[in-house]
Design an enzyme around this catalytic site. Structure first.
Site, PDB file in Angstrom:
ATOM      1  N   LYS A  13     -33.505  -7.501  32.158  1.00  0.00           N
ATOM      2  CA  LYS A  13     -32.446  -7.104  31.235  1.00  0.00           C
ATOM      3  C   LYS A  13     -31.669  -5.976  31.888  1.00  0.00           C
ATOM      4  CE  LYS A  13     -31.604  -5.318  26.601  1.00  0.00           C
ATOM      5  NZ  LYS A  13     -32.193  -5.007  25.306  1.00  0.00           N
ATOM      6  N   LYS A  19     -30.751 -11.517  31.125  1.00  0.00           N
ATOM      7  CA  LYS A  19     -29.722 -11.099  30.179  1.00  0.00           C
ATOM      8  C   LYS A  19     -28.898  -9.982  30.750  1.00  0.00           C
ATOM      9  CE  LYS A  19     -29.457  -8.627  25.859  1.00  0.00           C
ATOM     10  NZ  LYS A  19     -30.151  -7.906  24.868  1.00  0.00           N
TER      11      LYS A  19
END
Ligand code: PBG
Length: 347
Positions: free
Chosen positions: A199, A252
């Protein structure tokens, strides 16, 4: 041997041929719809920077889930906006917290729909950071190791409410192992972990922080989320989560990180997910609303790119739109569900 023996245009001449030889296909089964739940009743509050997306009270959230289930969307990713925030995010693991109540209400009405819960502290802490804070030499910092216990408690409380999968998004070191341990100890050994493995600290989360009411009160998230400049480091992050017992690993954001998705899919043999985040939704939506881009065409092209890069699961705020477009036969997504000829409205 080249032209004229080889003519790649031969296989592009008819719709049916193009369908027959297609390499990549985004299907509804691959999509997960993120949803936001807040306290109240009969509430659907629009999220300004994400036109078409709402914060729902539990009653309307359940209706949304019923619609999604009927449309064939396999799963949702649930975020909660609690009534109260404090320094430890106490409401995040409350048996009667907003997410726990929402999960019970959804599971009561939608048995097929997979309910995935976001496990994090940032929506529940008054400081808006994804972990507990401590002071070190006059400086506030996120206390990794003490946060692990809180994350494990939150995950267990979600599983206890009926969550089908838990998705830790905090980026603390060691959280997957801590959560796996705690779940197993509470007899949830079959609840999978979809970890936000790589992330990145991204400006594309901007609209989400308004949606989840979770901006950090001070500083930023760069001491726990990754730098967008580092791809090798992303591979280490993913490898560690795999070792710690993640069942699915997520990358992400998606669009600016397709190289990471690709590398991960080449290197790891578990399902790869990617999260096409709020800012990606906002930019396509805004351009479409202005009439500058064809919405189904650009959205599908972006999703197909994610799938082609190696993501099996795509978390996208467009999931419901895609399902509706398929139903209205405005795009050709799943050839199994759509005869050729009805297909792509791209420009
Ligand atoms: C919270 C969390 C964030 C997102 C998912 N979980 C925000 C953040 O880390 O700041 C972003 C999702 C999106 O932008 O759509 N940990």
């Amino acid at each position: 041997m080249g032209f004229p023996t080889h003519r790649l245009r031969r296989l592009r001449r008819t719709e049916a041929l193009r369908w027959m030889v297609q390499e990549t296909c985004v299907r509804l089964e691959n999509l997960v719809m993120p949803l936001f739940v807040r306290p109240g009743e009969n509430l659907s509050r629009p999220i300004a920077p994400m036109p078409g997306q709402m914060q729902f009270s539990i009653d309307l959230l359940v209706e949304q889930c019923q619609e999604l289930e009927a449309l064939g969307i396999p799963g949702i990713l649930l975020f909660g906006i609690p009534e109260e925030k404090d320094s430890t995010g106490a409401s995040a693991s409350d048996k009667n917290g907003i997410v726990q109540r929402a999960v019970r209400a959804i599971k009561d009405k939608c048995q097929r729909l997979l309910v995935i819960t976001d496990v994090c502290l940032c929506e529940y802490t008054d400081h808006g950071h994804c972990g507990l804070l401590r002071e070190v030499r006059g400086q506030m910092e996120v206390d990794n190791d003490r946060t692990l216990k809180r994350l494990a408690e939150i995950a267990v409380s979600h599983a206890d409410a009926g969550a089908d999968l838990v998705a830790p998004s905090d980026m603390m070191d060691g959280r997957v192992a801590a959560i796996r341990n705690a779940l197993d100890k509470h007899d949830f050994e079959y609840v999978p972990i979809m970890s936000y493995a790589a992330k990145f600290a991204s400006s594309f989360y901007g609209p989400f922080r308004e949606a989840a009411e979770s901006p950090p009160a001070f500083g930023d998230r760069k001491s726990y989320q990754q730098s967008c400049r580092n791809a090798d480091e992303a591979m280490r992050e993913i490898a560690l989560d795999v070792e710690e017992g993640a069942d699915i690993v997520m990358i992400k954001p998606a669009l600016a990180y397709l190289d990471i998705v690709y590398r991960a899919s080449q290197r790891f043999d578990l399902p790869i997910a990617c999260y096409s985040v709020s800012g990606e939704y906002a930019m396509l939506k805004a351009a479409a609303q202005n009439g500058w881009l064809n919405e189904p065409g650009t959205v599908m092209e972006a999703l197909i790119g994610m799938k082609r890069a190696g993501a099996r699961i795509i978390i996208t705020y467009f999931a419901k739109d895609v399902a509706e477009w398929i139903r209205a036969e405005r795009i050709g997504v799943a050839p199994d569900g759509l005869p050729p000829g009805k297909a792509p409205e791209t420009e």
